[in-house]
Design an enzyme around this catalytic site. Structure first.
Site, mmCIF file in Angstrom:
data_model
loop_
_atom_site.group_PDB
_atom_site.id
_atom_site.type_symbol
_atom_site.label_atom_id
_atom_site.label_comp_id
_atom_site.label_asym_id
_atom_site.label_seq_id
_atom_site.Cartn_x
_atom_site.Cartn_y
_atom_site.Cartn_z
ATOM 1 N N ARG A 113 -33.036 0.737 -9.367
ATOM 2 C CA ARG A 113 -32.796 -0.427 -9.631
ATOM 3 C C ARG A 113 -33.034 -1.047 -10.614
ATOM 4 O O ARG A 113 -32.572 -0.757 -11.897
ATOM 5 C CB ARG A 113 -34.383 -0.798 -10.290
ATOM 6 C CG ARG A 113 -34.909 -1.723 -10.569
ATOM 7 C CD ARG A 113 -36.734 -2.214 -11.026
ATOM 8 N NE ARG A 113 -36.091 -1.446 -12.693
ATOM 9 C CZ ARG A 113 -36.736 -1.358 -13.486
ATOM 10 N NH1 ARG A 113 -37.552 -0.612 -13.167
ATOM 11 N NH2 ARG A 113 -37.013 -1.343 -14.780
ATOM 12 N N HIS A 153 -37.357 -4.092 -14.621
ATOM 13 C CA HIS A 153 -39.327 -4.378 -13.628
ATOM 14 C C HIS A 153 -39.347 -5.840 -13.088
ATOM 15 O O HIS A 153 -39.705 -5.754 -12.232
ATOM 16 C CB HIS A 153 -39.664 -4.217 -14.128
ATOM 17 C CG HIS A 153 -41.179 -3.892 -13.105
ATOM 18 N ND1 HIS A 153 -41.960 -2.978 -12.346
ATOM 19 C CD2 HIS A 153 -42.406 -4.305 -13.693
ATOM 20 C CE1 HIS A 153 -42.303 -2.771 -11.929
ATOM 21 N NE2 HIS A 153 -43.022 -4.023 -12.805
ATOM 22 N N TYR A 174 -36.091 0.741 -23.077
ATOM 23 C CA TYR A 174 -36.024 1.682 -22.187
ATOM 24 C C TYR A 174 -34.568 2.887 -21.617
ATOM 25 O O TYR A 174 -34.790 3.749 -20.657
ATOM 26 C CB TYR A 174 -37.206 2.184 -21.517
ATOM 27 C CG TYR A 174 -37.328 1.134 -20.470
ATOM 28 C CD1 TYR A 174 -36.557 1.449 -19.310
ATOM 29 C CD2 TYR A 174 -38.097 -0.476 -20.593
ATOM 30 C CE1 TYR A 174 -36.412 0.777 -17.799
ATOM 31 C CE2 TYR A 174 -38.168 -1.144 -19.793
ATOM 32 C CZ TYR A 174 -37.411 -0.784 -17.900
ATOM 33 O OH TYR A 174 -37.394 -1.504 -17.267
#
Length: 288
Positions: free
Chosen positions: A268, A272, A281
């Protein structure tokens, strides 16, 4: 009877031969086509169709992301980097088959023939579903993780009981494989040998949780063996390989071979959703 006596008795009694797990296990390396001699045998017409959908899909992701910045979409979970998985999933199905997407699988829905505006209706906050699921054979975009997987199995099982040779293809992410609904769906599918295919888009993160912190399995494709479901791993950025693996799994299900669990290794590239700060992160070097 003591525990030791019970154990000794069980060991002495003849056991019913179990199913050989070897055919259910994935190969050591993910399936690939592009960059191998097998690519020379791919139908040029198929390559052009896949490529067209990839270009449209990348543009769709860019435009939908821009719409969130303009306040015209409430939220958008981008699938930039995962386009090959979704395009291949949509094109592997026949018109009468069913697609069960998650909230991130808008490209698969559009490639299935649903109007882009109708596809984005849920993400605008206007309505639960902006399209007719029965008309398009596309279930509503599913926001709760993995809750649509038992639905896909149920529909496929019911169709087979009624004599319909349709197949259900259900998409989920790596995070979805840690949900109870995933395990219930695979149990149900394995026992009934329902004509359903599960495509796990392993993009490395369940929002901010890396794969290593949510599973100790060798691969997600290995999870199928516990349910009597064969697992296949494929390079999720190789659109030809994903299309080939899914097409084979769909036709296997249609012919009575039962369900298949496919793990597509992808990434990805975007956050998100537009509300997520992925820099908290993962590093820029990793994304690069």
């Amino acid at each position: 009877m003591t525990l030791q006596q019970t154990t000794e008795r069980a060991a002495a009694e003849p056991r019913t031969p179990g199913r050989d797990p070897a055919p259910l296990l994935p190969d050591r390396r993910p399936a690939r086509v592009l960059g191998t001699p097998a690519a020379d045998a791919v139908d040029p017409a198929l390559l052009r169709e896949l490529h067209r959908h990839l270009v449209v899909g990348r543009r769709f992701n860019e435009q939908a992301t821009a719409l969130t910045r303009q306040g015209r979409l409430a939220v958008y979970p981008s699938s930039r980097g995962q386009e090959a998985c979704q395009v291949a999933a949509a094109l592997a199905l026949r018109p009468r088959d069913w697609l069960f997407p998650t909230y991130r699988d808008t490209l698969a829905v559009v490639a299935r023939g649903v109007d882009p505006v109708e596809t984005l209706t849920l993400l605008r906050g206007d309505w639960h579903t902006g399209y007719d699921p029965v008309e398009h054979r596309v279930a509503p975009l599913c926001t709760p993780l993995a809750t649509h997987l038992p639905h896909a199995v149920g529909l496929a099982h019911a169709a087979r009981l009624s004599g319909d040779d349709l197949v259900a293809l259900a998409l989920t992410g790596d995070g979805g494989t840690s949900e109870g609904d995933f395990h219930e769906a695979l149990t149900f599918a394995g026992v009934t040998r329902a004509p359903v295919v599960f495509l796990v888009q392993n993009n490395g993160y369940a929002i901010s949780v890396p794969l290593a912190k949510q599973t100790a399995a060798p691969t997600l494709a290995h999870k199928g063996v516990g349910y009597g479901v064969p697992g296949v791993q494929v390079d999720g950025n190789d659109v030809v390989a994903v299309h080939g693996v899914l097409s084979a799994a769909v036709e296997r299900a249609r012919s009575g071979g039962g369900p298949t669990l496919v793990e597509a290794l992808t990434y990805r590239l975007d956050a998100h959703t537009n509300a997520d700060d992925a820099a908290r992160y993962r590093s820029e070097d990793e994304v690069e």
